[in-house]
Structures are given as structure tokens and as C-alpha cells.
Scaffold this active site. Structure first.
Site, PDB file in Angstrom:
ATOM      1  N   GLY A 584      -0.334   0.687   0.034  1.00 46.67           N
ATOM      2  CA  GLY A 584       0.732   1.055   0.959  1.00 46.67           C
ATOM      3  C   GLY A 584       2.019   0.384   0.546  1.00 46.67           C
ATOM      4  O   GLY A 584       2.006  -0.705  -0.025  1.00 46.67           O
ATOM      5  N   ALA A 585       3.133   1.022   0.825  1.00 46.06           N
ATOM      6  CA  ALA A 585       4.432   0.461   0.457  1.00 46.06           C
ATOM      7  C   ALA A 585       5.428   0.771   1.549  1.00 46.06           C
ATOM      8  O   ALA A 585       5.359   1.818   2.196  1.00 46.06           O
ATOM      9  CB  ALA A 585       4.915   1.031  -0.879  1.00 46.06           C
ATOM     10  N   VAL A 591       1.313  -3.382  -0.235  1.00 42.09           N
ATOM     11  CA  VAL A 591      -0.043  -3.913  -0.195  1.00 42.09           C
ATOM     12  C   VAL A 591      -0.784  -3.310  -1.372  1.00 42.09           C
ATOM     13  O   VAL A 591      -0.809  -2.084  -1.542  1.00 42.09           O
ATOM     14  CB  VAL A 591      -0.748  -3.578   1.131  1.00 42.09           C
ATOM     15  N   LYS A 611      -0.873  -8.714  -0.007  1.00 39.24           N
ATOM     16  CA  LYS A 611       0.467  -8.407   0.481  1.00 39.24           C
ATOM     17  C   LYS A 611       1.496  -9.127  -0.382  1.00 39.24           C
ATOM     18  O   LYS A 611       1.322 -10.308  -0.707  1.00 39.24           O
ATOM     19  CB  LYS A 611       0.633  -8.852   1.937  1.00 39.24           C
ATOM     20  N   CYS A 661     -10.098  -3.151   3.583  1.00 37.51           N
ATOM     21  CA  CYS A 661     -10.759  -2.227   4.504  1.00 37.51           C
ATOM     22  C   CYS A 661     -10.808  -0.851   3.841  1.00 37.51           C
ATOM     23  O   CYS A 661      -9.776  -0.178   3.689  1.00 37.51           O
ATOM     24  CB  CYS A 661     -10.024  -2.179   5.847  1.00 37.51           C
ATOM     25  N   CYS A 662     -12.019  -0.426   3.478  1.00 38.18           N
ATOM     26  CA  CYS A 662     -12.186   0.710   2.575  1.00 38.18           C
ATOM     27  C   CYS A 662     -11.844   2.051   3.215  1.00 38.18           C
ATOM     28  O   CYS A 662     -11.538   3.012   2.508  1.00 38.18           O
ATOM     29  CB  CYS A 662     -13.616   0.729   2.047  1.00 38.18           C
ATOM     30  N   GLY A 664      -9.374   2.756   5.362  1.00 33.56           N
ATOM     31  CA  GLY A 664      -7.982   2.944   5.753  1.00 33.56           C
ATOM     32  C   GLY A 664      -7.761   2.708   7.238  1.00 33.56           C
ATOM     33  O   GLY A 664      -8.542   2.035   7.907  1.00 33.56           O
ATOM     34  N   ASP A 776       2.603  -4.563  18.755  1.00 33.38           N
ATOM     35  CA  ASP A 776       2.632  -3.234  18.115  1.00 33.38           C
ATOM     36  C   ASP A 776       1.204  -2.731  17.954  1.00 33.38           C
ATOM     37  O   ASP A 776       0.783  -2.338  16.867  1.00 33.38           O
ATOM     38  CB  ASP A 776       3.337  -3.314  16.761  1.00 33.38           C
ATOM     39  N   ASN A 781      -2.265   0.614  13.329  1.00 33.55           N
ATOM     40  CA  ASN A 781      -2.389  -0.796  12.979  1.00 33.55           C
ATOM     41  C   ASN A 781      -3.818  -1.297  13.134  1.00 33.55           C
ATOM     42  O   ASN A 781      -4.040  -2.498  13.277  1.00 33.55           O
ATOM     43  CB  ASN A 781      -1.441  -1.644  13.842  1.00 33.55           C
TER      44      ASN A 781
END
Length: 954
Positions: A584-585, A591, A611, A661-662, A664, A776, A781
């Protein structure tokens, strides 16, 4: 039943001095069966009487009839028509003239009742017991034992006698218990009914006397009441109020078997006295007496007196905390009092709060807590209180020491250098000159100023400014001039560099060039201002999770994450990380999937998520990532949060290593599972039409793409087996690098949705126990890993909120408005209860299989009005009624009426258990122990919580 006639001839021989009557044939014991008839004959030359002795008492049975024998004037004939257990005892025939007697013992055997019944025995401590365990059959060997079969108490000794029964010697308090008599005859054991021995304790000391109060202050005519409590081992204690005849009530009772309580209450509806008096409560037992004195202070009019133990003029450094404490002696009870600052009443805020307490005896304390004082908060603080008769006030003069600040450092048109500074205490200004261009000149002798003056601003406690000037015309060479402003707190300085030049002839081009230069400089300033504005408008990266340090009413004081300690045990060598694909970006960082070698044990490989910030990150963003690392290390490990595994903070950019965490994030996982979801039908789903085609439509146009970004696999993708998908570990050794979220091939049902809800509630309960607010909480999340284990995370680093429609511009920030509680939207208040609201929205997301909240409703003024008016979403089609009721409770407009996460865990756990048919849960229940203060109530009256940092940490 046959009758047996027993003739006991008691012959009293002719009186010959000291002759004693004898029993016929010398027999002194007679045994009959119950129901038999018994006849007694008592003969003597003189008149005789027949008496009955039992338990040491002489008492003639009522049914023992007597008549003269053969018309004799002296002999008597006695008959027991039907013998029973009442007749067991010794019968004594006495010559009324000589008092000589003879006797015989009568036993009446009853197979059903081997002993005479006794309900209880009262005996005084230290005495011997009498009158128990009388057998009906004289041929039994008798004993005594406890009802429950336990051993007899220590020092329990007793004697047995076939007529007197059992006698316990020197009874002790420990003998107070339940007992039973036992008899053995020819190997056959028989027992009596149970009975109790009550041991009355003997006083060993004077009574204990307590007064409900030792002193009371009243005004003439006011009521008063005082209770004298007397404690002793027995009720024979005597207690009284001396010299008091009226207005005393008494109450006596046993608190326990060995404690007797005696209460005497002295009460008056209106004090008739005009001066103080004392009253004495006296208690007495066999050991002695004891007195307790109560003083009644009587006054004509009330009062208020204020006392301050420290100096009322206080100096404190800026940034320090200060507590102003006032002791109040007052009667009648005063009001809570008010604190004012320059005549403005102080209300509880994050900068200050008031605490009051009652110390008793008409003494109270009021405290004003000033938190992290600023230089602008100096001045006069006044406390004022009043009651019905009097009032008083006291003032504190608070001086806040601040470091010097140079306000003006410039060269004037008169050819002087001017330095203007402020601070408290008022700083002293020194001038220094050094040749050449230097950074500091304090090693050189100081210069004498041309002029120095003080300027007072506002009130007498306002800011004081000092101004000093020197004449540069006195300087003969080029160099550096330094202005230094100093006080006892710190120093500040400013530097002037100048050169002595010859006066130049004015050039004709000077004016046009100057105008052009000024215009260019102005345009450049405008451009810089525009760029700075745009920079400030950009969202700043910060960790959403906040750790609460202290709560006062609705005001939360959050701990500064930079003050949290960082343990170097988390350090992991950079060269043992092998980076893979980007998971993720966002605007601030990314990440990345990585393989960590030797993280858990030597020669092991573990797939982790790392991160990191972008190379262009600013210092504030680097500090925010370090704060996130410190918060994660402070929180510790929990199954349902993304746990910290390690970090790299030295030798390069900061890297935060967390669990991988595979599957997602939960939001996109639910959307991917829509086609395979097994949805039972529930009644009363008012919004069923809205979700009628939920399972048949894949293109939903859903808002917010905050999941792990889709990428092409770098190697062949390996589809795990069912066994792999259901293993319960959060992470494990991985041999295949995966660039997109894995997928399990199992269907999804309502039980899975309830389980997701349950796990998230457990994780949030853990965060609440650590005084941590998420701010949040949403399905985007929540991450999912093997075994369908959910883990709460903060995805702010790798999410571009500028392009995420779930985050709406509100003021200068982008906020997830549809997930926020009303108090967060309208008042910017984030509490544990606002997290509970967000959890209710998360439940709606889960049971709608990833739909966006408030579907087809844009976030605008109408939306805000709907929330204020109490609008709530209807139940998703796949939500059981009980789960929707939990959602509604989370959305209560009153934060105090929302359930806590601990209560939510229990409610969802019950639903999960019901869905399994009350079979054991397949997922372990890990209730979080609250090892420090119970969950802080953010809206209630809780005063303060346990500090999260020690002084050494600060």
C-alpha cells in the site's frame, strides 16, 4: 404390649439410732421397657415421701400417683401407669422425721430413642456442662462427637456417668458447636438427635466504646445527633449517657456469636443551649468501666475562614504545573466556591480544573490545578466562597518565569542599533562588539548602551518590555555587534553585521534599480506565501491512535507520544530484511511486504509488513512515524491488533516492522465474498429493498479504495489449501512471496460476520484498557489474516486521503465523517464513547458486506441536520435482530448511554454462542484484564486517571 409389674419395696426398719432404709435385695437400678406399668412401695415406721431427681433437680412427675399402702398411715404406694422417657431418673424415699433415705434408679428403654432429647445447652465459658447425653438403656457405653464427624476441639475433655450422662469439663469458646451423643451396645452404635452447645464468653477486658462523632458544631436551635456504640462479649454490659434523661434511644443486638452490640443514640431536634457542652457515654462490665466524651460546640452565627499554607505570591517556570490550594473552615456548609482570573470565572478545561474535597469537622479544601502554565497566564487568581452567614476570598499573585524574547533588533534611521526584548523576570540587555564576521561576541568586553528604558504594557501584571540602543557611529571598524537579553531562566541574542563605508555619490541608476529590486522581491514574497499556504493546506501525517493521560469532565489530556520511552529491544538489523512488493502507498509513505530472517528465532524466515516514509518526508512526518512506533510498543501484544514485531531506527530511515495480514483489509474481503455469502432471512428488515440485489451485483460503485493495492504477482501464485486457511496463527514461516491479498476458498456466513464483530470488540476493549482512543475505526482499518483473525490497525501512512472519498473536507482537515459520532463531528470531541459509535458503523459495514454507510446520502448540510435530528441507518439484510440492537445502542445520542467495549464483548459473545447452538466457541476468548484504573469515563464525573508516565519519563 404386655404389662410388667415391678414392686420395689422400700423398707424403712424401725428407727434405732442411725439406721438407714435399704432397698429390697440391695438393688439400686431398675430397667423397664417403654409403656410398662411401674409400682413403687415405700415403707417405714414413720411417714415417708417419694421424690424424683433428674439432671440434679428434684421434681415430682405429674402422673406419679400415690396412696397409702394397706390403709397404713405411714407407708406409701406409688404407681406409674405407663412408663416413658420422662420417668427416667432416680427415685428417693425419705423418712420425713430422720431424713434418712434410700433410692433406686429407673431406666425406661426405647429402641427408637436411645437418648433423652435436648435441643441446646447454654454454658458459661470456664464452667462444666451438665444434663446431656442421658441414655435410656444403662447397658450402653456412651460418648459424644461433632455433628459433621470432625475431631473434637483441642482440650475437649469429658466424663461419662450412666445416670448423669456426659459432663464436659472447663468449657472453652472453641467448644461452641453442634454435637451428637453416641451409644455402643454389643457392637451396635446408636446416636441421639443433634444438639448445640452455646458458650457464653466471659469478659476479659472493659467494653469497647465508639462514638459516631467526637465533636459537632451547631448553631443555637439546630438539631444534632450522636450515637454511642458499645461492643462487649455478652449482653450483661451496662451502657448509658451520663446526666441525660431525655432524647436517648437504645438498640441492642448480637453482631456474631461472641460480639454483642449496644447502641445509644442521643438526639435533639433543636439545641436549647447557648454555649458548648460535653456529653459522656459510659459502658461497664465485670472487668471495669470506660467513658467516651462527645463535645457539642454551639455558636450564634456561622462563619467562613480561609487559610493558605504557602505564600500567596508564587513564581513558577513556564510549562510547569501549579496547584493553588485553599483550606476552608466554615459553618454552615459553604458552596463549592469559584475561582476567578482577572474577575473571569474559571471553568474546567484542558488547561485548568478545580478539585474540592471534604476533610470533615467543617473543613474543606479547594484546589485549582493549572496545567503547563504559559507566560500569558500570569496574574491574580482569586478564590471566593460563601454560606448563609458569611463569605470570604483570597487571592494569589502568580508570576510565570519566561525565557527572554527579542522582539525588535534593527538599525534605526538615526544611526543607532535598537534591541527590544521581553521576558520575566525582566531581562537585562548587554551589547558586545567583535571584529570581523562572528556568530557570537560574548567573549569580548560589553559595550555601554546609549539609552535604556522600560515599557509597561496593559495592567500591572502585563508584559514588561525593555529597550536598549547603542550608537554605531562610535564604532571605528567593521565587525559584528551582538545584543544579548538574559534573565534567570535563559538568554536570547541577535547579531548585527555591518561595515564602515565611505559615503558614495548618488548614481542616476540607483532609483530605477531599487524600484525594480523591490518589485521583484514583492512578487517573490507573494509566490512564497502562496506556496506556503498550499503546503499548510496539505494533510499532515499523524498517528490516529491517542493515549489518554488525564481526564477532567469532558476534557481529555493526551500524552505526547514523543515522551513515551522506546526500548532498544525492538531493534532489528536492516540487513536481515529482504523487501518484496508494495502492499500500500499513500501521500506520506508506503507499506512493503518483506521477509525477516531470524526475527523470532535463528535460521527462521518470517513474512512481515514494513512501514516506511517517502524519501521526501519532512521532520514532522519522521517524528510522527517514531511516535507510532512508541505507541505500538507501549500498547503491548494482543491477538486482535496489528502487533509490533521490530523496528530499525538507526543507520537509515525509520522502519516499523509489523505482522503481515495475508487477506488484506476487511472491507474489500467482504466485497470479494459477496457472491459466496450464505445469507439467512431475518424478519423486520426495513431496509431489505435497499439490499435486495446485494449478493447479485459485483459492480457497486463503492466509495473509498483504502485496501492493499492490486498488483501483478512477481511469482506464480500458490493457492493455499483449506487447512492452511484455517490455521490460527497470526503469522508464520512463508516460503512464497505474495504480492496481492491471498484468498480462502471457503464460503462466508452470518456466524463469520458475528465472529469478525466479536474479534474487533475484543481488540477495542484491549485498546480502551490501555487508555487508547482509535479515532478512525472502520472496516478499511481492520486487516484479516490466517484463520480469519481480524486485527485493528492505523492505515493512515499508506492511504492517500486526498483521493479517498470516505474522507470529507471539514475546515482544514479531511475527516471520515460518516463513521464519526455527533460529538466528534460538531464539537471535535474524541472519546472512548465516540469509538463505540464508530464500532456501530463498522458493524453495519460488516453485515452489509462492505457497503458504504448512509448509502446514497451525500455529506452536506442536510446530512449534518439528519444526524442532529437523530437519523439512524436501518438494519442490513444479513444482520440478525440482536446484532442490529447492538448497533442502535452504539448510536445512542447520549454518549453515557452507549455500552462500553467490555459490555459489547459480552453481548457479541452471547450472539456468537447462540449461533453455534451453545457449543464451545471456535475462537479463544481473551478477556483483557484491567490492570490499572478501570476504563476512564470521558463524560462522567471521574476526576483523574493513573498517570501513563512517571516523572523520570518526562
Amino acid at each position: 404390649m404386655s404389662w410388667t409389674y415391678l414392686l420395689m419395696l422400700l423398707f424403712l426398719l424401725p428407727y434405732t439410732g442411725d439406721a438407714v432404709p435399704k432397698i429390697n435385695d440391695g438393688e439400686d437400678r431398675v430397667t423397664v421397657n417403654v409403656g410398662d406399668k411401674v409400682s413403687l412401695e415405700c415403707r417405714d415406721a414413720h411417714l415417708v415421701t417419694l421424690a424424683f431427681q433428674k439432671s440434679g433437680l428434684m421434681k415430682k412427675p405429674r402422673d406419679l400417683k400415690s396412696r397409702p399402702l394397706n390403709n397404713s398411715e405411714t407407708d406409701q404406694f406409688f404407681v406409674i401407669i405407663k412408663a416413658d422417657l420422662r420417668h427416667i431418673g432416680r427415685y428417693i424415699c425419705t423418712n420425713t422425721e430422720t431424713q434418712e433415705n434410700t433410692s433406686v434408679s429407673l431406666f425406661v428403654k426405647d429402641p427408637a430413642r436411645p437418648f433423652l432429647d435436648i435441643p441446646f445447652i447454654d454454658v458459661t465459658e470456664g464452667a462444666d456442662t451438665v444434663g446431656m447425653c442421658f441414655p435410656t438403656d444403662p447397658d450402653m457405653d456412651i460418648a459424644i462427637e461433632k455433628c459433621d464427624g470432625s475431631p473434637l476441639p483441642e482440650n475437649f475433655t469429658f466424663t461419662t456417668d450412666i445416670e448423669a450422662g456426659i459432663t464436659i469439663k472447663t468449657v472453652q469458646l472453641a467448644f461452641d458447636s453442634c454435637y451428637v451423643c453416641s451409644g455402643n451396645k454389643s457392637g451396635t452404635v446408636k446416636k441421639s438427635s443433634t444438639f448445640s452447645i452455646h458458650v457464653k464468653p466471659v469478659p476479659k477486658k472493659v467494653p469497647t466504646v465508639f462514638l459516631s462523632k467526637s465533636r459537632q458544631l451547631v448553631k443555637t436551635g439546630e438539631p444534632f445527633e450522636v450515637t454511642c456504640a458499645v461492643l462487649d462479649v455478652f449482653s450483661t454490659v451496662k451502657a448509658q449517657w451520663l446526666d441525660v434523661k431525655e432524647g436517648v434511644t437504645k438498640q441492642a443486638n448480637f453482631r456474631s456469636s461472641n460480639v454483642f452490640s449496644y447502641n445509644l443514640t442521643l438526639k435533639s431536634d433543636g439545641v436549647p443551649y447557648s454555649e458548648s457542652r460535653t456529653f459522656t457515654c459510659q459502658a461497664e462490665n465485670a472487668i471495669g468501666q470506660v467513658n467516651a466524651t462527645f463535645t457539642l460546640d454551639v455558636i450564634d452565627v456561622g462563619y467562613v475562614n480561609l487559610t493558605v499554607l504557602e505564600n500567596t505570591t508564587i513564581s513558577v517556570n513556564a510549562g510547569d504545573n501549579l496547584v493553588l490550594k485553599v483550606y476552608i473552615d466554615a459553618y454552615p456548609h459553604p458552596d463549592d466556591g469559584v475561582w476567578t482570573y482577572f474577575n473571569e470565572t474559571l471553568l474546567n478545561t484542558s488547561d485548568h480544573y478545580v478539585a474540592t474535597k471534604d476533610e470533615g469537622n467543617n473543613r474543606y479544601v479547594s484546589e485549582l490545578h493549572l496545567i503547563r502554565l504559559k507566560g500569558t497566564e500570569k496574574g491574580v487568581y482569586t478564590f471566593y466562597t460563601t454560606n448563609s452567614d458569611d463569605d470570604a476570598s483570597v487571592s494569589f499573585n502568580i508570576q510565570v518565569k519566561t525565557r527572554p524574547e527579542i522582539l525588535i533588533a534593527e538599525r534605526t534611521s538615526e544611526g543607532t542599533l535598537q534591541c527590544v526584548a521581553t521576558g520575566f523576570p525582566v531581562p537585562a540587555i548587554q551589547w558586545y562588539f567583535c571584529p570581523g564576521s562572528e556568530q557570537r561576541c560574548t567573549d569580548y568586553p560589553p559595550l555601554s548602551p546609549v539609552n535604556e528604558k522600560f515599557i509597561q504594557e496593559n495592567s500591572s501584571l502585563g508584559r514588561i518590555v525593555v529597550e536598549s540602543t547603542i550608537d554605531v557611529n562610535d564604532l571605528k571598524k567593521n565587525g559584528t555587534v551582538q545584543c544579548v537579553a538574559s534573565n534567570e531562566v535563559e538568554s536570547a541574542y541577535s547579531v548585527f553585521s555591518f561595515a564602515i563605508k565611505e559615503k558614495l555619490r548618488t548614481h542616476t541608476l540607483f532609483t530605477p534599480l531599487l524600484i525594480g529590486f523591490i518589485a521583484a522581491a514583492g512578487l517573490m514574497c507573494i509566490a512564497v506565501a502562496v506556496l506556503m499556504y498550499k503546503y499548510l493546506q496539505k494533510p499532515k501525517y499523524e498517528i490516529q491512535w491517542k493515549v489518554v493521560e488525564e481526564i477532567n469532565g469532558n476534557n481529555y489530556v493526551y500524552i505526547d507520544p514523543t515522551q513515551l520511552p522506546y526500548d532498544n529491544k525492538w531493534e532489528f538489523p536492516r540487513d536481515r530484511l529482504c523487501f518484496g512488493k508494495i502492499l500500500g502507498a499513500g501521500a506520506f509513505g508506503k507499506v512493503v511486504e518483506a521477509t525477516a530472517y531470524g526475527l523470532l528465532k535463528e535460521d527462521s524466515r518470517l513474512t512481515v509488513a514494513v512501514k516506511m516514509l517517502k524519501p521526501s518526508a519532512h521532520s514532522t512526518e519522521r517524528e510522527a512515524l517514531m511516535s507510532e512506533l512508541k505507541v505500538l510498543s507501549y500498547l503491548g501484544h494482543h491477538k486482535n491488533i496489528v502487533n509490533l514485531l521490530g523496528a530499525c531506527t538507526v543507520g537509515g530511515p525509520t522502519l516499523v516492522i509489523t505482522e503481515y495480514c495475508c487477506y488484506g483489509d476487511l472491507l474489500n474481503y467482504l466485497r470479494r465474498k459477496r457472491d459466496s455469502f450464505i445469507c439467512p432471512k431475518f424478519e423486520d428488515n426495513s431496509e431489505a429493498a435497499l439490499y435486495k440485489n446485494l449478493l447479485n451485483t459485483r459492480d457497486m460503485g463503492c466509495e473509498g479504495m483504502s485496501e492493499y493495492i492490486d498488483m501483478k504477482p512477481a511469482v506464480s501464485y500458490v493457492v493455499p489449501t483449506k487447512t492452511d486457511k484455517r490455521r490460527s496463527g497470526s503469522f508464520g514461516d512463508q516460503d512464497v512471496s505474495v504480492s496481492i491479498p491471498e484468498e480462502d476458498d471457503l464460503a462466508l456466513d452470518t456466524e463469520d460476520l458475528i465472529n469478525f464483530s466479536y474479534q474487533v470488540a475484543q481488540g477495542m476493549n484491549f485498546l480502551a484498557s490501555k487508555n487508547c482512543i482509535h479515532r478512525d475505526l472502520a472496516a478499511r482499518n481492520i486487516l484479516l489474516t490466517h484463520g480469519r483473525i481480524t486485527k485493528i490497525c492505523d492505515f493512515g501512512l499508506a492511504r492517500d486521503i486526498r483521493n479517498d472519498s470516505n474522507y470529507v473536507v471539514k475546515g482544514n482537515a479531511r475527516l471520515p465523517v460518516k463513521w464519526m459520532a455527533p460529538e466528534s463531528i460538531f464539537h471535535c470531541v474524541y472519546t472512548f464513547e465516540s469509538d463505540v459509535w464508530s464500532y456501530g458503523i463498522l458493524l453495519w459495514e460488516i453485515f452489509s458486506l462492505g457497503s458504504s454507510p448512509y448509502p446514497r446520502i451525500p455529506v452536506d448540510s442536510k446530512f449534518y441536520k439528519m444526524i442532529k435530528d437523530g437519523y439512524r441507518m436501518m438494519s442490513p439484510e444479513c444482520a440478525p435482530l440482536e446484532m442490529y440492537e447492538i448497533m442502535r445502542s452504539c448510536w445512542n445520542s447520549d454518549p453515557l448511554k452507549r455500552p462500553t467495549f467490555k459490555q459489547i464483548v459480552q453481548m457479541v459473545e452471547q450472539q456468537l454462542s447462540d449461533s453455534k447452538g451453545n457449543t464451545p466457541l471456535p475462537y479463544p476468548v481473551s478477556h483483557v484484564p484491567l490492570d490499572h484504573a478501570v476504563r476512564i469515563n470521558s463524560v462522567g464525573s471521574s476526576t483523574s486517571s493513573q498517570p501513563l508516565l512517571t516523572n523520570s519519563d518526562r
